[in-house]
Design a protein around this motif. Sequence first.
Motif, PDB file in Angstrom:
ATOM      1  N   SER A 264       0.849  -1.191   0.000  1.00 37.53           N
ATOM      2  CA  SER A 264       0.000   0.000   0.000  1.00 37.53           C
ATOM      3  C   SER A 264       0.883   1.237   0.000  1.00 37.53           C
ATOM      4  O   SER A 264       1.971   1.239   0.581  1.00 37.53           O
ATOM      5  N   ALA A 265       0.430   2.285  -0.678  1.00 44.07           N
ATOM      6  CA  ALA A 265       1.143   3.560  -0.726  1.00 44.07           C
ATOM      7  C   ALA A 265       0.113   4.674  -0.730  1.00 44.07           C
ATOM      8  O   ALA A 265      -0.848   4.649  -1.513  1.00 44.07           O
ATOM      9  N   THR A 266       0.296   5.652   0.162  1.00 44.04           N
ATOM     10  CA  THR A 266      -0.663   6.756   0.302  1.00 44.04           C
ATOM     11  C   THR A 266       0.084   8.075   0.382  1.00 44.04           C
ATOM     12  O   THR A 266       1.043   8.207   1.143  1.00 44.04           O
ATOM     13  N   SER A 267      -0.339   9.028  -0.414  1.00 45.39           N
ATOM     14  CA  SER A 267       0.201  10.388  -0.330  1.00 45.39           C
ATOM     15  C   SER A 267      -0.965  11.353  -0.157  1.00 45.39           C
ATOM     16  O   SER A 267      -2.070  11.115  -0.650  1.00 45.39           O
ATOM     17  N   SER A 268      -0.712  12.439   0.552  1.00 46.90           N
ATOM     18  CA  SER A 268      -1.785  13.392   0.825  1.00 46.90           C
ATOM     19  C   SER A 268      -1.210  14.789   1.002  1.00 46.90           C
ATOM     20  O   SER A 268      -0.021  14.962   1.287  1.00 46.90           O
ATOM     21  N   ARG A 269      -2.069  15.759   0.844  1.00 49.07           N
ATOM     22  CA  ARG A 269      -1.731  17.140   1.203  1.00 49.07           C
ATOM     23  C   ARG A 269      -2.979  17.799   1.763  1.00 49.07           C
ATOM     24  O   ARG A 269      -4.098  17.539   1.308  1.00 49.07           O
ATOM     25  N   THR A 270      -2.766  18.657   2.767  1.00 46.38           N
ATOM     26  CA  THR A 270      -3.887  19.214   3.522  1.00 46.38           C
ATOM     27  C   THR A 270      -3.613  20.665   3.907  1.00 46.38           C
ATOM     28  O   THR A 270      -2.964  20.921   4.924  1.00 46.38           O
ATOM     29  N   PRO A 271      -4.060  21.634   3.122  1.00 46.67           N
ATOM     30  CA  PRO A 271      -4.001  23.027   3.567  1.00 46.67           C
ATOM     31  C   PRO A 271      -5.268  23.402   4.345  1.00 46.67           C
ATOM     32  O   PRO A 271      -6.346  22.841   4.109  1.00 46.67           O
ATOM     33  N   SER A 272      -5.133  24.344   5.266  1.00 42.70           N
ATOM     34  CA  SER A 272      -6.301  24.821   6.009  1.00 42.70           C
ATOM     35  C   SER A 272      -6.082  26.277   6.411  1.00 42.70           C
ATOM     36  O   SER A 272      -4.945  26.722   6.604  1.00 42.70           O
ATOM     37  N   LEU A 273      -7.169  27.002   6.543  1.00 43.11           N
ATOM     38  CA  LEU A 273      -7.153  28.398   6.977  1.00 43.11           C
ATOM     39  C   LEU A 273      -8.109  28.544   8.140  1.00 43.11           C
ATOM     40  O   LEU A 273      -9.269  28.132   8.059  1.00 43.11           O
ATOM     41  N   ASP A 274      -7.625  29.146   9.220  1.00 46.75           N
ATOM     42  CA  ASP A 274      -8.395  29.279  10.461  1.00 46.75           C
ATOM     43  C   ASP A 274      -8.439  30.749  10.858  1.00 46.75           C
ATOM     44  O   ASP A 274      -7.394  31.377  11.060  1.00 46.75           O
ATOM     45  N   LEU A 275      -9.645  31.309  10.954  1.00 46.60           N
ATOM     46  CA  LEU A 275      -9.847  32.701  11.361  1.00 46.60           C
ATOM     47  C   LEU A 275     -10.621  32.732  12.669  1.00 46.60           C
ATOM     48  O   LEU A 275     -11.633  32.042  12.805  1.00 46.60           O
ATOM     49  N   TYR A 276     -10.164  33.545  13.603  1.00 54.16           N
ATOM     50  CA  TYR A 276     -10.725  33.547  14.950  1.00 54.16           C
ATOM     51  C   TYR A 276     -10.846  34.980  15.457  1.00 54.16           C
ATOM     52  O   TYR A 276      -9.971  35.822  15.211  1.00 54.16           O
ATOM     53  N   TYR A 277     -11.954  35.238  16.185  1.00 55.02           N
ATOM     54  CA  TYR A 277     -12.140  36.569  16.786  1.00 55.02           C
ATOM     55  C   TYR A 277     -12.836  36.422  18.127  1.00 55.02           C
ATOM     56  O   TYR A 277     -13.795  35.653  18.273  1.00 55.02           O
ATOM     57  N   HIS A 278     -12.316  37.148  19.116  1.00 54.72           N
ATOM     58  CA  HIS A 278     -12.921  37.169  20.457  1.00 54.72           C
ATOM     59  C   HIS A 278     -12.956  38.607  20.948  1.00 54.72           C
ATOM     60  O   HIS A 278     -11.984  39.354  20.808  1.00 54.72           O
ATOM     61  N   HIS A 279     -14.105  38.989  21.539  1.00 50.78           N
ATOM     62  CA  HIS A 279     -14.268  40.364  22.037  1.00 50.78           C
ATOM     63  C   HIS A 279     -14.971  40.339  23.395  1.00 50.78           C
ATOM     64  O   HIS A 279     -15.980  39.652  23.568  1.00 50.78           O
ATOM     65  N   ASP A 280     -14.405  41.076  24.352  1.00 55.99           N
ATOM     66  CA  ASP A 280     -15.024  41.251  25.667  1.00 55.99           C
ATOM     67  C   ASP A 280     -15.794  42.558  25.700  1.00 55.99           C
ATOM     68  O   ASP A 280     -15.278  43.612  25.285  1.00 55.99           O
TER      69      ASP A 280
END
Length: 677
Positions: A264-280
């Motif tokens: 068995s042979a497996t190749s992969s690629r995984t980009p991700s973008l994470d946006l976060y905001y917190h306000h008091d």
Amino acid sequence: MKRFFLVCFSVFFALSASAQSEKEMSLGEVTVKGARRVQKVDGMWIFPTKQQLESSTDGYSLLSKLALPHIRVDEATNSIKALSNLGSVQVRINDIVATREDLLALDIQGIERIEFIENPGLRYGEETAFVIHFRVRKPVSGYLLGTQLSNALTAVNGSEAVYGKINHKKSEFGFNYGLDYQNFKGAEYDEKAVYTLESGKTVVLNRHLLSQQDKNLSHNAQLTYSLSDSNYVFQAKLAGSRSLRPQQTRATMALNETPFDSHSATSSRTPSLDLYYHHDFRRHQSLTANLVGTFIKTDSHTERNEGSDYQYDTKGKTYSLWSEAIYENRLKPFTFSGGFQFGQRYSHNEYHGDSEAINEMHTSQLYLFSQLKGSLGKLSYMAGVGASRRYYRQADAKHNFWLFRPKFSLSYPVAKHLKLKYDFETAQHVSQIALVSNASIKVNSMETLLGNPNLRPNRRTDHNLQLTYTTPRLTAQLQGYYLINSHCNMEKYVRKDGHFYQTQTNADNECSFFFIQSYNQWEIIADRLTATIYGGIFRFFNFGEDYRHTFTSFNGGCSVQAYLNRWTLGAYADNGWSFMEGEHRGLHVPAWYFTASYRPSKSLTISLFAQHLFSQHPLTEKAEVVSRYIQKEISRSQREYGNMVTLKLAYRFEYGRKYRDINRSMNHQDSETGILK
């Protein structure tokens, strides 16, 4: 081994009964003056000692010294595992679901406390059994640079990482890069299988491994930008991982002494973008929002040539979008929180060759919740309600499943240093996406794995009762836990024309278990020597459409940590975690580690890890199949893990670091491809 744990149990109960009382300061919960562990309604707060912080090089290193209940931390391989089937372990940094890179670059000296949440609230979603939450002060100036080189001296196995953070006023820039590699050749595999045909005749097959090589070379990187002030935080994270070479397994097996190849042979690629905001707002109100997009591309080739040639290729693409919004109001009698989580995933997987299928799966989830947390005199409580919706569509199969989710926790100090706590929760359990595909994969000459597009989520109900005794130097906990899975997804074997098909169904299945367990930690010499021991009896019930199986096991472990100025010495051992699910009896294999770390300077730490000493071929898998159609005994071991010695060099340099408090952070990356293997 069992006698050893039982003897240690008795010793620790005696210690807890005879421990000296300490002066108590009541804060509406069982809080002991000077205690390093403060009990809360959903878990406990842990304040690491100066020695623990100074001797730790990253988040994994610190967690390994805390010896948390139900958790195995392998500092050599940078892994965290729950020794149970209760769910996953979620690690956060200032409210972030942290990546491995985040934990390697963790600012150890900025840690205020660690919140170990054994009963996660509704906002943590589903399938989360434990939350480990690092509360870290926010730097406002200076920089941090570091590297960690971890390489086995007895095998080809390693992980290299470099990271950095630069802070200027309200901004922080961060980067991480890691490289992982492995080349193992010393695997052993033995399987004895008995198949009962429709005619009543039995076929006995013996499978064993003649040779095998496992190779892997991959890298990952992430860039982070954070903008924060005393009342708001914005963070953006761009992350990605990619196989530099396909992850390969080449094996030569033997079926009743007749050799055949498997590859068995497996190749992969995984980009991700994470946006976060917190306000008091107005000091006691806050709003948190998070948006994450992930893409996963996978290419694989598989050969399973037992009996005859069998090969197929898989090409998969998965797109997902996940979002969250949470409002919190910290009022005087209680804290109110409420919000929603929404996720959408589309998977397109193509199987070509001897397995032909095209899967297009559309799934979405919506989760609404509200929760109150506070105290009435000495009684602490957390109560909430949630509603979750799961939608699934693939070709002509689709379902829409709603579930009402009540949850509450009650905690009361019944005596000095002694607290009683009860938790109740109803939640959804969802099968892996791959199991609901309409693909079929041939496992060997006698068996085929079938996906079932008609699988539905099921309801699980948890009852948890804990009695905890706490002093500044001793924590002793007795726990009783009962889990009920109604109409759960359980395996089913079907015979047809001398072949056997394994699939999963809901039907009238019930899978449940209970356990009684004790966890004890004693600081034998203040700030110098700490010992931990835990263990319990587990009972499993699996009632399928046409079978009833039960199983009883003992699971336990112990550890010791010693702090000797520049030296830190540690030892850990457990007997694995034996369990039964469906018609499989399994074992999360035993582990035993010895560690020694030396700090020649404030910036440099040299560590040596010895794993599975005095064992030439430690187990990596042990399982049984007890179906009325198939009986199997499976054993797998790996020579490379035997007597493994790993050297780790950790160097970090910081300059001009000044801190202020901050409340939040981020990260939620998808990882499910939906590919059946």
